[in-house]
Design a protein around this motif. Structure first.
Motif, short mmCIF file in Angstrom:
data_model
loop_
_atom_site.label_atom_id
_atom_site.label_comp_id
_atom_site.label_asym_id
_atom_site.label_seq_id
_atom_site.Cartn_x
_atom_site.Cartn_y
_atom_site.Cartn_z
N LEU A 70 0.83 -1.21 0.00
CA LEU A 70 0.00 0.00 0.00
C LEU A 70 0.86 1.26 0.00
CD1 LEU A 70 -2.87 -1.02 2.36
CD2 LEU A 70 -2.76 -1.08 -0.10
N GLY A 71 2.04 1.16 -0.52
CA GLY A 71 2.81 2.39 -0.67
C GLY A 71 3.84 2.58 0.41
N ASN A 72 3.51 2.43 1.67
CA ASN A 72 4.53 2.53 2.68
C ASN A 72 4.25 1.59 3.83
OD1 ASN A 72 2.69 3.76 4.37
ND2 ASN A 72 3.28 5.82 3.71
N LYS A 73 5.18 1.56 4.78
CA LYS A 73 5.17 0.55 5.81
C LYS A 73 3.90 0.65 6.67
CE LYS A 73 8.09 -1.09 9.52
NZ LYS A 73 9.17 -0.70 10.41
N GLU A 74 3.59 1.87 7.07
CA GLU A 74 2.49 2.03 8.02
C GLU A 74 1.17 1.60 7.40
OE1 GLU A 74 4.94 4.07 7.80
OE2 GLU A 74 5.74 4.00 9.84
N LEU A 75 0.97 2.02 6.16
CA LEU A 75 -0.28 1.67 5.50
C LEU A 75 -0.40 0.16 5.37
CD1 LEU A 75 -0.70 4.37 2.76
CD2 LEU A 75 -2.09 4.02 4.78
N SER A 76 0.71 -0.48 4.98
CA SER A 76 0.66 -1.92 4.79
C SER A 76 0.41 -2.62 6.12
CB SER A 76 1.99 -2.41 4.22
OG SER A 76 2.23 -1.75 3.03
N GLN A 77 0.99 -2.07 7.19
CA GLN A 77 0.76 -2.69 8.50
C GLN A 77 -0.71 -2.59 8.88
OE1 GLN A 77 3.48 -0.96 11.23
NE2 GLN A 77 5.01 -2.56 10.89
N LEU A 78 -1.25 -1.44 8.60
CA LEU A 78 -2.67 -1.28 8.88
C LEU A 78 -3.48 -2.33 8.12
CD1 LEU A 78 -3.37 2.52 8.85
CD2 LEU A 78 -3.64 0.94 10.74
N TRP A 79 -3.06 -2.51 6.90
CA TRP A 79 -3.76 -3.44 6.00
C TRP A 79 -3.70 -4.86 6.55
CZ3 TRP A 79 -7.03 -3.10 2.19
CH2 TRP A 79 -7.18 -4.17 1.32
N LYS A 80 -2.53 -5.23 7.07
CA LYS A 80 -2.33 -6.60 7.52
C LYS A 80 -2.83 -6.79 8.95
CE LYS A 80 1.97 -7.20 5.09
NZ LYS A 80 3.36 -7.02 5.53
N TRP A 81 -3.16 -5.72 9.59
CA TRP A 81 -3.40 -5.77 11.02
C TRP A 81 -4.47 -6.79 11.37
CZ3 TRP A 81 -6.18 -4.73 15.50
CH2 TRP A 81 -5.42 -4.39 16.62
N ALA A 82 -5.52 -6.80 10.61
CA ALA A 82 -6.63 -7.68 10.92
C ALA A 82 -6.24 -9.14 10.76
CB ALA A 82 -7.82 -7.36 10.02
N ASP A 83 -5.49 -9.44 9.71
CA ASP A 83 -5.09 -10.83 9.48
C ASP A 83 -4.24 -11.33 10.64
OD1 ASP A 83 -6.39 -10.64 7.15
OD2 ASP A 83 -4.61 -10.10 5.98
N GLN A 84 -3.37 -10.42 11.12
CA GLN A 84 -2.46 -10.85 12.17
C GLN A 84 -3.16 -10.91 13.53
OE1 GLN A 84 0.47 -7.88 11.66
NE2 GLN A 84 1.44 -8.90 9.91
N ASN A 85 -4.23 -10.17 13.71
CA ASN A 85 -4.91 -10.14 14.99
C ASN A 85 -6.38 -10.53 14.82
OD1 ASN A 85 -2.70 -8.76 16.66
ND2 ASN A 85 -2.95 -7.44 14.86
N PRO A 86 -6.61 -11.83 14.62
CA PRO A 86 -8.00 -12.24 14.35
C PRO A 86 -8.92 -11.99 15.55
CG PRO A 86 -6.57 -14.15 14.60
CD PRO A 86 -5.68 -12.96 14.62
N ASN A 87 -8.37 -12.01 16.74
CA ASN A 87 -9.25 -11.83 17.90
C ASN A 87 -9.22 -10.39 18.42
OD1 ASN A 87 -6.68 -12.00 18.65
ND2 ASN A 87 -6.98 -13.29 20.45
N ALA A 88 -8.82 -9.48 17.57
CA ALA A 88 -8.69 -8.10 18.01
C ALA A 88 -10.04 -7.54 18.44
CB ALA A 88 -8.12 -7.24 16.89
N LEU A 89 -11.08 -8.00 17.75
CA LEU A 89 -12.40 -7.43 18.04
C LEU A 89 -12.89 -7.85 19.42
CD1 LEU A 89 -14.24 -7.80 14.63
CD2 LEU A 89 -13.32 -5.74 15.69
N THR A 90 -12.48 -9.04 19.83
CA THR A 90 -12.97 -9.51 21.11
C THR A 90 -11.99 -9.22 22.24
OG1 THR A 90 -11.99 -11.65 20.62
CG2 THR A 90 -14.34 -11.37 20.11
N ASP A 91 -10.90 -8.64 21.89
CA ASP A 91 -9.89 -8.34 22.91
C ASP A 91 -10.45 -7.35 23.91
OD1 ASP A 91 -7.69 -7.90 24.35
OD2 ASP A 91 -6.48 -6.98 22.75
N PRO A 92 -10.44 -7.72 25.21
CA PRO A 92 -11.01 -6.79 26.19
C PRO A 92 -10.18 -5.51 26.33
CG PRO A 92 -9.97 -8.69 27.27
CD PRO A 92 -9.97 -8.99 25.81
N HIS A 93 -8.91 -5.59 25.94
CA HIS A 93 -8.07 -4.42 26.14
C HIS A 93 -8.02 -3.51 24.93
CE1 HIS A 93 -6.79 -6.02 29.90
NE2 HIS A 93 -6.38 -7.15 29.33
N ARG A 94 -8.80 -3.80 23.93
CA ARG A 94 -8.68 -2.99 22.72
C ARG A 94 -9.15 -1.57 22.99
NH1 ARG A 94 -13.86 -3.82 18.87
NH2 ARG A 94 -13.06 -1.88 18.05
#
Lengths: 374, 599
Positions: free
Chosen positions: B395-419
């Protein structure tokens, strides 16, 4: 023994200092190659500020210098060897400014002019034959020709000082000698009669240089007034006034025509003006190109289609006809007043400090020497 | 022998088909194994050598073509007798039926028996079989014989006239032997002092020349051919240095123009190439104007300087500091001259420097005792490690790509109580409410109502979760938006517009706060669809939705497109129609927002 002043020779010390100073400031004003059929140059004549005319044998110079220092000197070497002249004559009172050979071969005449306003001539054959050395001070050689510039007559019979001769040129067909003189006139002398044939008046300041354009019976003079003039020898009239500094003058710089040079076909004229050289095509009477140099141009000449120029810096510049620098060779004199070319391409540069540098066609220094002082 | 001869002359087809059988016919009694015993080997070798000799003496001028069928139709396939013989032997050697050195022996015999002209053909054969000859088993058997053969050939060749063939042999040797093979090495570093450049000692009559310069110039060659003398005697160095400076002065004074450089192109140079200088004094003037001549001399200087600067076997061989300095000065001058010599002086100098640099490595290698340096191929893992390239971001640069991949890497992010979650209205306004208590005595400077970012965020929260409170903004300003429950009783009355509405409002508040997350995720998708945006964006962006705008804002200068995307991600309120307006507000304010906290 240190500090003992009992044997102090004040006069000797004075003399040595004066002599030293004189030696350092002595200047070679003109070098000339003796006419020869040998492809290797053998004799170089040197006219210098003490009025002497000395000839040096190049081959002996080279061999002496080689045994002297093992290697020949580079241009930066201040400790140049002194060369022994093979022939020495006291030409003029005051500096000798110009040397020219009239004719060539056996009966060539060596002409010189100087600050005393005289033009003197010697038979070259006699000079080489005789054994005139420094010790005899060259006084035993009498010139066969001795011409003195006329003095100007002022009001109430006052006479002006004899004007000096700054340069000479010759026309062997007409038997004429042309002299560029300090009274802003050029004189044409008849060699046979020893009389002034023609006076060329028109410049407003003294003359620096003169060349003869024998193919069309003209002479070209360069003057302190900043112009060069082409004169017709028959009528004595100025045919054309060349003002090479016209464009430069607008910029406020002062210029004078220090030297002029003609190429072999006598259709190209190089004309210096302070630090600039302008190149003129004479048949078209048009300025073709201008060259700017780093220092004041003091002498120049044509070699084939190239211009060799020396000036107030220790460089021998070679330009092509478009003014592009082809080479710059370091040479011994810190300021060079004379450049002369041997037909096979060897160049002699003479100038301040009584230095003469002989540069081969390769651009290497064949020999570099100090002239002997009296 | 007759059997062999017949076989070679009559059999056709590849050697595999009949060679072994032929050998068994020759040896009497026929050997049982396919590998021959020593005496049998010897016998066979003698036979082969004799046969070769017979062929050579029988053949005419072109030995390699002897026996070739003159019939044109067959000429493509048939070979001469000798290559045939060699082929068969080579085959047997390769399969280890006979002793491996035999083929090399035959080749040596052959070159010794042939004229130079034929040797070229023989060598062509050797070159063509290079791969087989170079196989490890054969190479070990025959390397010395091969080396001897090649050296004999080199000795017979003229160094001046057969340059090409010499070069072929050397190239072959270089390929045939490993790089660190030291048999051809000049271990002691002896110089070939017999290679003298002769020049005229007396000036010629009838030409004009600066003879001193001529002598100085060619005198330099003496130092080049035997540089050891320069190294050990300071006097000699002095002499050399002064001669060199004379030459360099002359070169420097006469720079060559591009025209002179163009005058001789490479093709002409190849024709005029000669391995010795022409030293006639008549040529001196021309040579000084020749750029390639000048290059040769200058490169010689560089080679000499490199030699002088190279470390000797022991440190006493090193030149003194003064000489070293002088060398450096001279080297700079020479390099500058090379650079100025057309055509393409700069490139030429670069190449020469590169070559000399390589040469230095060899010097060090030799000094360290010529250790073999071939290395086993490195394992693949490290190779890949070496190949590590600069990563390409989808996606052009590191931060954008990380954002893009974030969900794949953190499948339980939505249920994380600390989010990180959108704070509730009540929580958010607490600091401001505390500041509004006059008893707290907060100075205006630190008052939360004066923090623009805080207020703006609060307003947006209120617009989404507490419309009623939001509506009070017009009348009472920012402080009116704060829920009354948070305010101390004395202040509360000031902002209480309709006391009877309060109960309803607080109830609503509670339900909204609990259902907040669910609601948001559900609404997000239709909002995006309305906007015509890619549906994917929200799945990854949602966990961060609240701060997405600020995160992206820190990247500096978001494009309008990005802004659009942000707005769709962050403004997930029920009012889809307001999206446009919101986006505009955001675009205007986004710079001011960047100083807000970034997770």
């Amino acid at each position: 023994m240190c500090g003992d002043a009992t044997n102090w020779d004040e006069h000797g010390y004075k003399d040595s200092i004066l002599k030293d100073r004189d030696f350092q400031t002595r200047t070679v004003f003109r070098t000339a190659w003796a006419p020869s059929l040998n492809p290797n140059p053998d004799t170089l004549l040197v006219a210098s500020s003490d009025g002497s005319i000395a000839s040096y044998s190049i081959s002996s110079c080279i061999s002496n210098l080689n045994t002297h220092s093992g290697l020949f000197n580079t241009s930066n070497d201040r400790l140049l060897a002194q060369a022994q002249p093979s022939c020495f004559i006291q030409g003029h009172d005051g500096p000798t400014y110009d040397l020219k050979f009239y004719g060539d071969g056996e009966d060539a005449l060596l002409l010189s002019c100087g600050d005393d306003g005289r033009i003197r001539g010697w038979r070259w054959k006699e000079l080489t034959g005789s054994n005139c050395s420094v010790s005899s001070h060259g006084n035993d050689m009498k010139p066969i020709l001795d011409l003195v510039n006329p003095q100007h007559r002022g009001p109430w019979g006052a006479l002006s000082p004899i004007p000096e001769n700054n340069a000479i040129a010759v026309n062997t067909q007409e038997g004429s000698i042309f002299a560029a003189s300090g009274d802003s006139c050029a004189y044409c002398w008849d060699l046979e009669t020893g009389k002034v044939k023609m006076v060329f008046k028109g410049h407003s300041d003294y003359l620096h240089c003169i060349v003869a354009r024998n193919s069309s019976n003209q002479i070209i003079t360069g003057s302190e007034d900043g112009t060069a003039r082409i004169w017709d020898c028959k009528s004595g009239k100025s045919v054309q006034v060349i003002d090479p500094g016209k464009d430069f003058k607008l910029e406020g710089s002062v210029s004078w025509v220090g030297c002029v040079a003609l190429d072999a076909s006598e259709s190209w004229l190089a004309c210096s003006s302070g630090r600039n050289i302008s190149l003129w095509n004479l048949p078209a009477s048009e300025c073709i190109s201008r060259i700017s140099t780093q220092a004041t141009v003091q002498d120049m000449l044509f070699e084939n289609n190239q211009i060799l120029a020396v000036g107030a810096d220790p460089l021998l510049n070679r330009f092509d006809m478009n003014g592009v620098i082809l080479s710059q060779i370091q040479c011994a004199p810190p300021s060079a007043f004379s450049i002369s070319l041997y037909p096979t391409g060897v160049v002699a540069v003479g100038g301040y400090g009584c230095c003469v540098d002989v540069i081969s066609q390769f651009g290497s220094h064949m020999c570099t020497f100090h002239c002997q002082c009296v | 022998m007759e059997v062999l001869k017949r076989a070679i002359m009559q059999q056709s087809g590849p050697p595999e088909t009949f060679a072994l059988q032929m050998v068994q016919e020759v040896i009497n009694p026929p050997p049982k194994q396919t590998k021959l015993a020593q005496d049998e080997n010897q016998f066979l070798e003698n036979v082969l050598r004799l046969l070769l000799q017979e062929f050579v003496s029988a053949s005419g001028e072109k030995i390699m073509q002897f026996g070739q069928s003159i019939d044109e139709s067959e000429s493509e396939t048939t070979q001469g007798h000798i290559p045939r013989l060699l082929d068969i032997t080579l085959y047997l050697c390769e399969k280890e039926h006979i002793e491996g050195g035999m083929i090399f022996q035959l080749l040596e015999d052959l070159t010794e028996m042939s004229t130079m002209e034929n040797c070229k053909d023989v060598f062509g054969y050797i070159e063509s079989k290079q791969d087989i000859l170079g196989k490890r088993e054969l190479f070990a058997r025959g390397k010395l014989v091969m080396l001897r053969t090649c050296n004999q050939l080199l000795r017979r060749l003229s160094k001046a006239n057969d340059v090409v063939f010499c070069g072929r042999i050397l190239m072959f040797l270089a390929r045939f032997f490993p790089l660190s093979e030291r048999s051809a090495l000049n271990i002691k570093g002896v110089f070939n002092t017999t290679n003298v450049t002769k020049y005229e000692k007396e000036p010629l009559e009838g030409i004009c020349i600066d003879f001193n310069f001529y002598q100085t110039f060619w005198g330099l060659q003496e130092y080049f051919s035997s540089p050891t003398s320069v190294n050990h005697a300071p006097a000699k160095w002095k002499k050399f240095a002064s001669s060199l400076s004379v030459v360099l002065n002359t070169f420097e004074a006469q720079p060559l123009s591009d025209e002179e450089g163009d005058a001789n192109n490479l093709e002409e140079e190849a024709v005029n190439f000669s391995i010795k200088y022409l030293t006639s004094s008549k040529l001196m003037g021309l040579e000084l104007k020749d750029p390639s001549f000048r290059r040769h001399v200058l490169v010689q200087c560089l080679i000499l300087f490199d030699y002088l600067k190279a470390p000797g076997k022991n440190d006493t061989d090193l030149p003194s500091e003064i000489i070293k300095e002088e060398i450096t000065l001279c080297e700079e001058r020479v390099k500058k001259l090379l650079q100025l010599t057309p055509p393409k002086g700069r490139e030429f100098l670069g190449k020469i420097e590169h070559i000399l640099e390589r040469e230095k490595n060899w010097v060090w290698w030799k000094r360290d005792g010529c250790l073999p340096y071939e290395r086993q191929p490195i394992e693949k893992k490290t190779v890949q490690g070496d190949k590590k390239r600069r990563p390409r971001w989808r996606l052009g640069n590191k931060e954008l790509s990380q954002l893009w991949k974030w969900a794949d890497q953190n499948p339980n992010a939505l249920t994380d109580p600390h989010r990180v979650q959108t704070p509730s209205i009540m929580e958010y306004w607490k600091p401001l409410a505390e500041d509004m208590d006059p008893s707290a005595g907060i100075e205006a400077e630190y008052h939360h109502k004066n923090k623009r970012v805080y207020c703006w965020k609060g307003l947006r929260l209120a617009a989404r979760q507490d419309l009623e409170g939001f509506s009070k903004f017009t009348d009472l300003g920012i402080e009116g938006v704060v829920p009354l429950e948070l305010l101390p009783p004395d202040v509360r009355s000031k902002y209480q517009a309709k006391p009877n509405d309060r109960g309803k409002r607080s109830k609503k508040e509670e339900t909204k706060a609990s259902a907040h997350q669910v609601e948001e995720n559900q609404i997000a998708t239709p909002a995006n669809e309305i906007d015509g945006e890619d549906v994917k964006t929200d799945t990854t962006a949602t966990p961060m939705e609240f701060d997405a705008a600020t995160v992206i804002g820190t990247q500096g200068g978001p494009t309008p497109d990005e802004l659009q995307k942000q707005s769709s991600d962050t403004d997930i309120g029920p009012e889809a129609g307001q999206l446009e307006a919101d986006a505009e507000v955001e675009a205007g304010i986004i710079d001011g927002e960047t100083d807000a906290d970034v997770d």
